[in-house]
Each structure stands twice: as C-alpha cells, then as structure tokens.
Design a protein around this motif. Structure first.
Motif, short mmCIF file in Angstrom:
data_model
loop_
_atom_site.label_atom_id
_atom_site.label_comp_id
_atom_site.label_asym_id
_atom_site.label_seq_id
_atom_site.Cartn_x
_atom_site.Cartn_y
_atom_site.Cartn_z
N UNK A 51 0.84 -1.20 0.00
CA UNK A 51 0.00 0.00 0.00
C UNK A 51 0.88 1.25 0.00
N UNK A 52 1.60 1.50 -1.08
CA UNK A 52 2.56 2.62 -1.10
C UNK A 52 1.89 3.99 -0.98
N UNK A 53 0.67 4.15 -1.38
CA UNK A 53 -0.01 5.43 -1.30
C UNK A 53 -0.33 5.85 0.12
N UNK A 54 -0.38 4.92 1.01
CA UNK A 54 -0.73 5.23 2.40
C UNK A 54 0.46 5.75 3.19
N UNK A 55 1.66 5.68 2.61
CA UNK A 55 2.87 6.08 3.35
C UNK A 55 3.50 7.33 2.76
N UNK A 56 2.67 8.26 2.33
CA UNK A 56 3.01 9.59 1.87
C UNK A 56 4.23 9.75 1.13
#
Length: 57
Positions: free
Chosen positions: A52-57
C-alpha cells in the motif's frame, strides 16, 4: 455471621506488599516480548509500505 469488611484501598494494599525481584525467566520473557513486538512492528510497516505505497506519503 457477616464477613468482616475492610476499608483498605488498593494503594494501601500495594504499599503493604513486600517487593519481590523478578526471576531470570521473567526477565527473559519480558525481553522477548518487547523484542518480538518491535520486530513485528517494523515487519508490518515494511509489508504495508510494499503493498500500500499510497498510504505512506
């Protein structure tokens, strides 16, 4: 007969208890638990960052 009711609070009871040192096995269990928690925290963070790369800004 009714049982005797005592008015001692929890803090008073704790202050009257005798201090006992931790056993070596208890110290090992505490260390293992903290270590396992820290390792799993990092593992779960990196797994979530990978999937989930989008969740880690």
């Amino acid at each position: 007969m009714e049982p005797e009711v005592k008015d001692a609070s929890f803090s008073e009871e704790l202050s009257q208890m005798e201090w006992e040192p931790l056993l070596p096995i208890e110290k090992k269990l505490i260390a293992w638990s903290i270590s396992l928690g820290a390792v799993l925290l990092f593992v779960l963070y990196f797994v979530s960052a990978e999937f989930f790369p989008g969740a880690h800004g």
